[in-house]
Write a protein that holds these residues in place. Sequence first.
Motif, PDB file in Angstrom:
ATOM      1  N   ARG A   1      -6.345   0.010  -1.839  1.00  0.00           N
ATOM      2  CA  ARG A   1      -6.074  -0.003  -3.190  1.00  0.00           C
ATOM      3  C   ARG A   1      -7.118   0.088  -4.335  1.00  0.00           C
ATOM      4  O   ARG A   1      -7.750  -0.722  -3.869  1.00  0.00           O
ATOM      5  N   ALA A   2      -6.938   0.354  -5.495  1.00  0.00           N
ATOM      6  CA  ALA A   2      -7.936   0.101  -6.527  1.00  0.00           C
ATOM      7  C   ALA A   2      -7.521  -1.181  -7.339  1.00  0.00           C
ATOM      8  O   ALA A   2      -6.636  -1.417  -7.548  1.00  0.00           O
TER       9      ALA A   2
ATOM     10  N   THR B   1      -9.617  -3.861 -10.176  1.00  0.00           N
ATOM     11  CA  THR B   1     -10.732  -4.500 -11.342  1.00  0.00           C
ATOM     12  C   THR B   1     -11.408  -5.630 -10.719  1.00  0.00           C
ATOM     13  O   THR B   1     -10.783  -6.697 -10.407  1.00  0.00           O
TER      14      THR B   1
ATOM     15  N   ASP C   1      -7.640 -10.130  -9.820  1.00  0.00           N
ATOM     16  CA  ASP C   1      -6.285 -10.668 -10.459  1.00  0.00           C
ATOM     17  C   ASP C   1      -5.291  -9.327  -9.821  1.00  0.00           C
ATOM     18  O   ASP C   1      -5.257  -8.466 -10.506  1.00  0.00           O
TER      19      ASP C   1
ATOM     20  N   VAL D   1      -1.414  -8.210  -9.606  1.00  0.00           N
ATOM     21  CA  VAL D   1      -0.024  -8.350 -10.282  1.00  0.00           C
ATOM     22  C   VAL D   1       0.881  -8.370  -9.048  1.00  0.00           C
ATOM     23  O   VAL D   1       0.540  -7.491  -7.994  1.00  0.00           O
TER      24      VAL D   1
ATOM     25  N   HIS E   1       4.285  -7.556  -7.739  1.00  0.00           N
ATOM     26  CA  HIS E   1       5.333  -6.790  -8.229  1.00  0.00           C
ATOM     27  C   HIS E   1       6.441  -6.586  -7.158  1.00  0.00           C
ATOM     28  O   HIS E   1       6.003  -6.821  -5.636  1.00  0.00           O
TER      29      HIS E   1
ATOM     30  N   PRO F   1       1.835  -3.138  -0.299  1.00  0.00           N
ATOM     31  CA  PRO F   1       0.935  -3.777   0.776  1.00  0.00           C
ATOM     32  C   PRO F   1      -0.262  -4.731  -0.087  1.00  0.00           C
ATOM     33  O   PRO F   1      -0.534  -5.823   0.584  1.00  0.00           O
ATOM     34  N   ALA F   2      -0.610  -4.354  -1.163  1.00  0.00           N
ATOM     35  CA  ALA F   2      -1.732  -5.182  -1.770  1.00  0.00           C
ATOM     36  C   ALA F   2      -0.937  -6.332  -2.393  1.00  0.00           C
ATOM     37  O   ALA F   2      -1.854  -7.332  -2.312  1.00  0.00           O
TER      38      ALA F   2
ATOM     39  N   ARG G   1       1.974   4.491 -10.701  1.00  0.00           N
ATOM     40  CA  ARG G   1       3.152   5.223 -11.076  1.00  0.00           C
ATOM     41  C   ARG G   1       4.511   4.499 -10.523  1.00  0.00           C
ATOM     42  O   ARG G   1       4.694   4.252  -9.386  1.00  0.00           O
TER      43      ARG G   1
ATOM     44  N   GLY H   1       7.763   3.750  -9.015  1.00  0.00           N
ATOM     45  CA  GLY H   1       8.556   4.588  -7.936  1.00  0.00           C
ATOM     46  C   GLY H   1       7.751   5.067  -6.856  1.00  0.00           C
ATOM     47  O   GLY H   1       8.393   5.727  -5.809  1.00  0.00           O
ATOM     48  N   ARG H   2       6.476   5.164  -7.304  1.00  0.00           N
ATOM     49  CA  ARG H   2       5.659   5.615  -6.231  1.00  0.00           C
ATOM     50  C   ARG H   2       4.473   4.823  -5.661  1.00  0.00           C
ATOM     51  O   ARG H   2       3.764   4.254  -6.420  1.00  0.00           O
TER      52      ARG H   2
ATOM     53  N   ALA I   1       0.960   4.017  -4.014  1.00  0.00           N
ATOM     54  CA  ALA I   1      -0.503   4.369  -4.011  1.00  0.00           C
ATOM     55  C   ALA I   1      -0.906   5.237  -2.768  1.00  0.00           C
ATOM     56  O   ALA I   1      -0.114   4.925  -1.635  1.00  0.00           O
TER      57      ALA I   1
END
Length: 273
Positions: free
Chosen positions: A87-88, A90, A104, A106, A108, A117-118, A266, A268-269, A271
């Motif tokens: 996963r990407a 920052t 950091d 989020v 969700h 998973p992230a 995005r 509903g989708r 990564a």
Amino acid sequence: MGRKKNTPAERQFLMAHVVRTERLSANFVRVTLGGLESLEVRGDDHWCRLFFTREGQDVLALPTHTTEIGWYLQYLATPKTRRPWVRAYTVRDARPEVGEVDIDFVIHADRDGNTGPAARFALEAQPGDRVGFLDQGAAYTPDHPHDWTLLVGDETALPAIAGICRSLPAQTRGVAIIEIPTAGDRQDFPAPSGMEITWVARDESADAAGRPGELALRALTAATLPDGDVHAHTIGESALATGARRHLVNDRGVPKRHADFSGYWRQGRAATS
Ligand SMILES: Cc1cc2nc3c(=O)[nH]c(=O)nc-3n(C[C@H](O)[C@H](O)[C@H](O)COP(=O)(O)OP(=O)(O)OC[C@H]3O[C@@H](n4cnc5c(N)ncnc54)[C@H](O)[C@@H]3O)c2cc1C
């Protein structure tokens, strides 16, 4: 093709480990990674790809190819049972003297409480957990003279906007609009005094039942913006990033090349991985 400004000259996978985690607010968990002494700290919206194990995997198997296309093809060719999640994220802060980086996440979840998973990794991370780290460089690279700066994003863009604001020259003028899930998710960060930061919190809005990013887009559309040439950077949920750019170009006459955008995720989708 030449290397983009502020990206690594040589890409390599670094093996990091979790040092500690901290619940920052209702919707953010900070994961501090160690073992990154060799990382070049870039400022701005320096981002990375993080690799971590799937459920049931004992070994974190990182790709060996390091070109942008090469590692991904190798990754896709690896059976899912051996492939890590990727996963990407920052770099929110970095302390090169001790090889540490803060990310950091989020947190969700969908209506049934399922997290990605992230987000789950951030919630469950334990000191010593191994994480692969691929430096992707910084994406904020304005290459034209401009009078003011515009940053627009949702909560996933908060670390990037904080990093950009911290890196901007002291005399910079501009506007940042940041949408967050709750007012309590607001974070203080250093910024030039000429940057006006506007927070929009979904829990303070009477009609925020829609997708994340809608309120930030609405705030941008309604804003009285400074005169002069702008460099705009719109990031976060895909419809926000593209919608904000479309508004700037179509309704405010901003030249396309002065409005960068990046869909970070995005609705509903999941990564790709
Ligand atoms: C350059 C770049 C930098 C980024 N920096 C950060 C960062 O610093 N912090 C950060 O938190 N995110 C950041 N993101 C976004 C992050 O990569 C995505 O949110 C990612 O999809 C999260 O992975 P996941 O495994 O939790 O969910 P996924 O498995 O990807 O998705 C599962 C489900 O959750 C939904 N979903 C994904 N993210 C969110 C979200 N934030 N809110 C609500 N629903 C969501 C998806 O639409 C999908 O339905 C960045 C993305 C990019 C491209």
